[in-house]
Design an enzyme around this catalytic site. Sequence first.
Site, PDB file in Angstrom:
ATOM      1  N   LYS A  92     -72.609  97.550 148.515  1.00 28.97           N
ATOM      2  CA  LYS A  92     -73.305  98.607 147.780  1.00 28.97           C
ATOM      3  C   LYS A  92     -74.764  98.223 147.542  1.00 28.97           C
ATOM      4  CE  LYS A  92     -73.081  99.003 143.050  1.00 28.97           C
ATOM      5  NZ  LYS A  92     -74.362  99.300 142.387  1.00 28.97           N
ATOM      6  N   ARG A  97     -83.501  96.761 130.865  1.00 23.68           N
ATOM      7  CA  ARG A  97     -83.787  96.470 132.265  1.00 23.68           C
ATOM      8  C   ARG A  97     -85.122  97.107 132.605  1.00 23.68           C
ATOM      9  NH1 ARG A  97     -78.350  97.461 135.610  1.00 23.68           N
ATOM     10  NH2 ARG A  97     -79.376  96.127 137.115  1.00 23.68           N
ATOM     11  N   ILE A 155     -79.182  86.160 133.412  1.00 21.38           N
ATOM     12  CA  ILE A 155     -79.947  87.236 134.063  1.00 21.38           C
ATOM     13  C   ILE A 155     -80.146  88.415 133.111  1.00 21.38           C
ATOM     14  CG2 ILE A 155     -80.107  88.760 136.097  1.00 21.38           C
ATOM     15  CD1 ILE A 155     -80.061  85.806 136.900  1.00 21.38           C
ATOM     16  N   ASP A 157     -73.239  89.468 138.862  1.00 24.42           N
ATOM     17  CA  ASP A 157     -72.277  90.531 139.153  1.00 24.42           C
ATOM     18  C   ASP A 157     -70.836  90.039 139.263  1.00 24.42           C
ATOM     19  OD1 ASP A 157     -74.098  92.558 139.080  1.00 24.42           O
ATOM     20  OD2 ASP A 157     -74.333  92.745 141.243  1.00 24.42           O
ATOM     21  N   VAL A 186     -89.015  97.843 134.174  1.00 21.46           N
ATOM     22  CA  VAL A 186     -89.529  97.985 135.548  1.00 21.46           C
ATOM     23  C   VAL A 186     -90.974  97.480 135.648  1.00 21.46           C
ATOM     24  CG1 VAL A 186     -88.000  99.856 136.276  1.00 21.46           C
ATOM     25  CG2 VAL A 186     -90.150 100.404 135.124  1.00 21.46           C
TER      26      VAL A 186
END
Length: 430
Positions: A22, A131, A338, A316, A133
């Site tokens: 993905k 999160r 993270i 993940d 940018v």
Amino acid sequence: MDRIRIVGGRPLVGSIPISGAKNATLPLMIASLLTDEVLVLENVPRLADVASLQRILGNHGVDVMVGGKRPGDSEYEGQTLHISAKRIVDTTAPYELVAKMRASFWVIAPLVARMGVARVSLPGGCAIGTRPVDLLVMAMQNLGAEIEIDRGYVVARAPKGLKGGRIEFPKVTVGGTHTALMAATLADGVTEIENAACEPEITDLADCLNKMGAKITGAGTKHIVVTGVPRLSGARHRVLPDRIETGTYAMAVAMAGGDVLLQGARAELLQAALDVIAGAGAEISVTNAGVRIARNGAGLAPVRVTTEPFPGFPTDLQAQLMALMTRAGGTSHITETIFENRFMHVQELARLGAQIRLEGETATIDGVPQLKGAPVMATDLRASVSLVIAALAAEGETMVNRVYHLDRGFERLEGKLQACGAEIERLSGF
Ligand code: UD1
């Protein structure tokens, strides 16, 4: 809304085909915006996130054609997408679409590189901490884009095109590296990316861009050099196997016991995770057909793991490892470096009887002899699948709610586990 019902206690035996990744598919689809020719992507997984991105690209004027079945295709064969961004009719990516999937923010790079302007909503996506940018924006500014934040949108302008430049990331960012790579391919001159992410999905994107005529060297290392070209062409590219799906099923087998071949998996894409799973007591062997994982009877040993950028242990797989360690014979420590808030699965695992304490960025897990099934739900993709792993070894029935998170990232999860003997089914319409 669908739910998944699992009755734990059965070992997994058989083979599981690993789908295309993905996290590689999404940037590869977005890269189609860089050319007016057709980009053909093979081995694309059937996932909700892929369908969402198809809609987002459609809004820019991109046509996506899904190739039909071929003789001898298995039901798990990936799709082939023929993507054509011949004419981009709209350079705005609206809130309603971008809010559903964070990765769609990355369209900003190819749009500004090819069209000289892009207006993209600030993103949403999984609820795993803040999160930002800012580093993606910095990368585009360093290539000469003018950036303005306007009512929740990032507007990037480079009417005379982007210019090669130096981008030094203060921390490793996968999204930032994808964006920098895509933007730099069409910039005038040479771009140097320092402290680039080394994730296999970055290398896969760079390979595909090079097939399209880009000049990228060093992908997979911390130092990437891109020599801009005036235009890119079409290409054909096969998406690499999903290392997170591989690691997830490896942990499922370690949890439930049994012996499963993860077909088409490539061990070198997740060596750190496989080492941890082997350290916990599972047997791992690499064959031409994929990665085989077995655990027969032996107990699980506790581990001490910190998530890190590639080639370290991936964030993940953190939730899945935590599920596995709930049944280890001793105390494990898992540190998440993270994302600061990626522990939402802890409360839900506790509903199954797990003993987990959180202190800052570290979770301490005291293994218990048995988990007990319960209704659970989770608010992000990897957290949801950690509950499935726990349920496979829990006594009795677990009902996993909010299955749409799983459908974002795991192709036919229940079908793949069922085929190996798990008692798992999807209940529709709740
Ligand atoms: C991250 C993971 C990736 C995972 C994905 C989905 C890493 C390095 N990245 O990628 O493996 O598949 O989540 O779970 O493991 N950051 C900023 N400013 C930015 C961009 C990022 O401060 O502009 C920070 C983030 O908050 C985070 C770190 O950088 O702490 C890494 O983020 P990044 O790699 O960009 O996130 P994703 O691309 O989503």
